[in-house]
Design a protein around this motif. Structure first.
Motif, PDB file in Angstrom:
ATOM      1  N   CYS A 120      18.642 -40.269  32.490  1.00  0.00           N
ATOM      2  CA  CYS A 120      17.968 -41.163  33.444  1.00  0.00           C
ATOM      3  C   CYS A 120      16.515 -41.408  33.077  1.00  0.00           C
ATOM      4  N   ILE A 121      15.866 -40.442  32.412  1.00  0.00           N
ATOM      5  CA  ILE A 121      14.464 -40.613  32.026  1.00  0.00           C
ATOM      6  C   ILE A 121      14.317 -40.993  30.559  1.00  0.00           C
ATOM      7  N   GLY A 122      15.441 -41.255  29.886  1.00  0.00           N
ATOM      8  CA  GLY A 122      15.358 -41.846  28.561  1.00  0.00           C
ATOM      9  C   GLY A 122      15.775 -41.007  27.389  1.00  0.00           C
ATOM     10  N   MET A 123      16.394 -39.854  27.617  1.00  0.00           N
ATOM     11  CA  MET A 123      16.772 -38.989  26.509  1.00  0.00           C
ATOM     12  C   MET A 123      18.174 -39.311  26.012  1.00  0.00           C
ATOM     13  N   ARG A 124      18.315 -39.347  24.691  1.00  0.00           N
ATOM     14  CA  ARG A 124      19.613 -39.520  24.057  1.00  0.00           C
ATOM     15  C   ARG A 124      20.206 -38.148  23.744  1.00  0.00           C
ATOM     16  N   HIS A 125      21.454 -38.125  23.249  1.00  0.00           N
ATOM     17  CA  HIS A 125      22.060 -36.874  22.815  1.00  0.00           C
ATOM     18  C   HIS A 125      21.342 -36.342  21.584  1.00  0.00           C
ATOM     19  N   THR A 126      21.046 -35.067  21.584  1.00  0.00           N
ATOM     20  CA  THR A 126      20.358 -34.443  20.462  1.00  0.00           C
ATOM     21  C   THR A 126      21.130 -34.624  19.163  1.00  0.00           C
ATOM     22  N   ASP A 127      22.443 -34.517  19.219  1.00  0.00           N
ATOM     23  CA  ASP A 127      23.254 -34.641  18.006  1.00  0.00           C
ATOM     24  C   ASP A 127      23.906 -36.014  17.900  1.00  0.00           C
ATOM     25  N   TYR A 128      23.170 -37.030  18.334  1.00  0.00           N
ATOM     26  CA  TYR A 128      23.644 -38.400  18.230  1.00  0.00           C
ATOM     27  C   TYR A 128      24.071 -38.747  16.803  1.00  0.00           C
ATOM     28  N   MET A 129      23.330 -38.260  15.792  1.00  0.00           N
ATOM     29  CA  MET A 129      23.635 -38.599  14.412  1.00  0.00           C
ATOM     30  C   MET A 129      24.864 -37.862  13.882  1.00  0.00           C
ATOM     31  N   ASN A 130      25.266 -36.800  14.565  1.00  0.00           N
ATOM     32  CA  ASN A 130      26.435 -36.035  14.103  1.00  0.00           C
ATOM     33  C   ASN A 130      26.993 -35.239  15.277  1.00  0.00           C
ATOM     34  N   ARG A 131      27.797 -35.897  16.098  1.00  0.00           N
ATOM     35  CA  ARG A 131      28.325 -35.272  17.302  1.00  0.00           C
ATOM     36  C   ARG A 131      29.238 -34.086  16.992  1.00  0.00           C
ATOM     37  N   ALA A 132      29.717 -34.012  15.751  1.00  0.00           N
ATOM     38  CA  ALA A 132      30.557 -32.879  15.374  1.00  0.00           C
ATOM     39  C   ALA A 132      29.794 -31.565  15.463  1.00  0.00           C
ATOM     40  N   TYR A 133      28.472 -31.634  15.450  1.00  0.00           N
ATOM     41  CA  TYR A 133      27.662 -30.416  15.522  1.00  0.00           C
ATOM     42  C   TYR A 133      27.964 -29.631  16.788  1.00  0.00           C
ATOM     43  N   SER A 134      28.084 -30.322  17.923  1.00  0.00           N
ATOM     44  CA  SER A 134      28.385 -29.617  19.170  1.00  0.00           C
ATOM     45  C   SER A 134      29.802 -29.847  19.656  1.00  0.00           C
ATOM     46  N   CYS A 135      30.443 -30.936  19.228  1.00  0.00           N
ATOM     47  CA  CYS A 135      31.763 -31.280  19.743  1.00  0.00           C
ATOM     48  C   CYS A 135      32.901 -30.897  18.815  1.00  0.00           C
ATOM     49  N   GLU A 168      19.127 -34.760  15.753  1.00  0.00           N
ATOM     50  CA  GLU A 168      17.838 -35.105  16.332  1.00  0.00           C
ATOM     51  C   GLU A 168      17.827 -35.195  17.848  1.00  0.00           C
ATOM     52  N   GLN A 169      16.602 -35.070  18.384  1.00  0.00           N
ATOM     53  CA  GLN A 169      16.351 -35.421  19.761  1.00  0.00           C
ATOM     54  C   GLN A 169      15.913 -36.876  19.772  1.00  0.00           C
ATOM     55  N   TYR A 170      16.531 -37.684  20.601  1.00  0.00           N
ATOM     56  CA  TYR A 170      16.232 -39.099  20.654  1.00  0.00           C
ATOM     57  C   TYR A 170      15.847 -39.522  22.058  1.00  0.00           C
ATOM     58  N   ARG A 171      14.992 -40.514  22.100  1.00  0.00           N
ATOM     59  CA  ARG A 171      14.770 -41.205  23.356  1.00  0.00           C
ATOM     60  C   ARG A 171      15.289 -42.634  23.189  1.00  0.00           C
ATOM     61  N   THR A 172      15.319 -43.368  24.300  1.00  0.00           N
ATOM     62  CA  THR A 172      15.796 -44.736  24.283  1.00  0.00           C
ATOM     63  C   THR A 172      14.627 -45.698  24.126  1.00  0.00           C
ATOM     64  N   ASN A 173      14.935 -46.983  24.141  1.00  0.00           N
ATOM     65  CA  ASN A 173      13.895 -47.992  23.987  1.00  0.00           C
ATOM     66  C   ASN A 173      12.890 -47.960  25.130  1.00  0.00           C
ATOM     67  N   TYR A 174      13.350 -47.601  26.318  1.00  0.00           N
ATOM     68  CA  TYR A 174      12.472 -47.591  27.483  1.00  0.00           C
ATOM     69  C   TYR A 174      12.371 -46.194  28.066  1.00  0.00           C
ATOM     70  N   MET A 188      20.403 -31.501  25.618  1.00  0.00           N
ATOM     71  CA  MET A 188      20.949 -32.838  25.451  1.00  0.00           C
ATOM     72  C   MET A 188      21.998 -32.925  24.344  1.00  0.00           C
ATOM     73  N   LEU A 189      22.569 -31.796  23.915  1.00  0.00           N
ATOM     74  CA  LEU A 189      23.690 -31.856  22.985  1.00  0.00           C
ATOM     75  C   LEU A 189      24.850 -32.621  23.636  1.00  0.00           C
ATOM     76  N   ALA A 190      25.580 -33.371  22.819  1.00  0.00           N
ATOM     77  CA  ALA A 190      26.674 -34.176  23.354  1.00  0.00           C
ATOM     78  C   ALA A 190      27.729 -33.308  24.022  1.00  0.00           C
ATOM     79  N   CYS A 191      27.989 -32.116  23.471  1.00  0.00           N
ATOM     80  CA  CYS A 191      28.961 -31.201  24.063  1.00  0.00           C
ATOM     81  C   CYS A 191      28.275 -29.885  24.385  1.00  0.00           C
ATOM     82  N   SER A 192      28.418 -29.424  25.604  1.00  0.00           N
ATOM     83  CA  SER A 192      27.729 -28.214  26.024  1.00  0.00           C
ATOM     84  C   SER A 192      28.556 -26.970  25.718  1.00  0.00           C
ATOM     85  N   ASN A 193      28.024 -25.826  26.087  1.00  0.00           N
ATOM     86  CA  ASN A 193      28.728 -24.561  25.879  1.00  0.00           C
ATOM     87  C   ASN A 193      29.628 -24.209  27.054  1.00  0.00           C
ATOM     88  N   GLY A 194      29.787 -25.135  27.991  1.00  0.00           N
ATOM     89  CA  GLY A 194      30.679 -24.902  29.117  1.00  0.00           C
ATOM     90  C   GLY A 194      30.088 -24.027  30.201  1.00  0.00           C
TER      91      GLY A 194
END
Length: 275
Positions: free
Chosen positions: A206-221, A89-95, A251-257
């Motif tokens: 900085c504007i409130g976005m979380r990692h897209t694959d927060y629920m499963n970082r193995a997707y990109s990492c 998922e794409q996530y935002r933060t509380n604020y 916003m994937l936790a691990c990029s393509n370099g």
């Protein structure tokens, strides 16, 4: 953001495998990390963040590789939902950033031309979206976000590329993006599009976005899947977005370099929040 490196002993070479987002202290210290109390770990989890490899710093706690949470942020009551796109998922933060429409000023301090051009690249990419927040690089005065350097070599098979944090409860963006000036991070002649992509990612935090694959970082990492649920924070699916993995998100936790910008779902998410 950090880059994973693989040592090839037979030829004494180092191959960079992929880049991921990580927030560590500015200087690597050859000491045992301070233990994290059970209460702090519980607060981190209650806010919907992964509790693996939490690092205590003078500014707070580094979580999910590149995100700084202050003690005050951990004490704040979780109430607002997160923004979800797809199974990864794409996530935002509380604020979020408030007082819209708003121009967010950015200053690059004590960094080379590639970092300045990278900042301009990231700014242009955001401004093309027609959001109610826009960005402007300034060279004097007090900015909303300062991009500054630190020098830290590889450690544990990774090297930190950049780091940042989340908006404050007062609705201001996080005020600092740190970029690694160590040659092992970007080389002696940094690629502007690569640097710009890292800055673009860190400004997203900085504007409130979380990692897209927060629920499963193995997707990109790669590696084992990490899924701790939403920590009671909640999730809001955006109609019209896919229900499968969301490839190439900025916003994937691990990029393509290399060069990575917004995909179609990233744009939907940003416009949902800031249009």
């Amino acid at each position: 953001m950090k880059k994973q490196v693989l040592s090839v002993i037979c030829c004494l070479a180092v191959a960079f495998m992929f880049a991921s987002c990580s927030n560590k202290s500015d200087e690597q210290k050859a000491v045992t990390p301070d233990p994290i109390s059970a209460d702090v770990l519980a607060q981190i989890k209650a806010n919907g963040f992964i509790t693996d490899n939490v690092v205590k710093t003078e500014d707070g706690y580094l979580v999910e590789g590149d995100i700084l949470l202050t003690a005050d942020q951990l004490k704040e009551k979780v109430s607002s939902p997160t923004l979800r796109i797809a199974n990864d998922e794409q996530y935002r933060t509380n604020y979020l950033v408030t007082a819209l429409p708003r121009v967010i000023t950015i200053k690059v301090t004590n960094l080379g031309s590639a970092f300045i051009a990278g900042a301009d690249t990231a700014i242009a990419r955001y401004n093309r979206l027609g959001l109610r927040i826009t960005f402007k690089r300034i060279t004097s005065g007090t900015p909303n976000i300062t991009i500054k350097g630190f020098n830290q070599g590889p450690s544990g098979g990774y090297i930190t590329l950049g780091s940042s944090g989340f908006p404050t409860s007062s609705g201001n963006p996080y005020s600092t993006v740190k970029m690694n000036t160590n040659p092992a991070a970007y080389g002696s002649n940094p690629n502007v599009l690569y640097v710009g992509s890292v800055i673009q990612h860190e400004v997203g935090h900085c504007i409130g976005m979380r990692h897209t694959d927060y629920m499963n970082r193995a997707y990109s990492c790669g590696g084992s899947a990490i899924n701790e649920g939403n920590g009671g924070v909640g999730a809001v699916w955006i109609p019209g977005t896919p229900t499968g993995p969301d490839a190439n998100s900025w916003m994937l936790a691990c990029s393509n370099g290399g060069n990575r910008t917004f995909n179609a779902n990233d744009i939907i998410a940003l416009k949902y929040l800031y249009h």
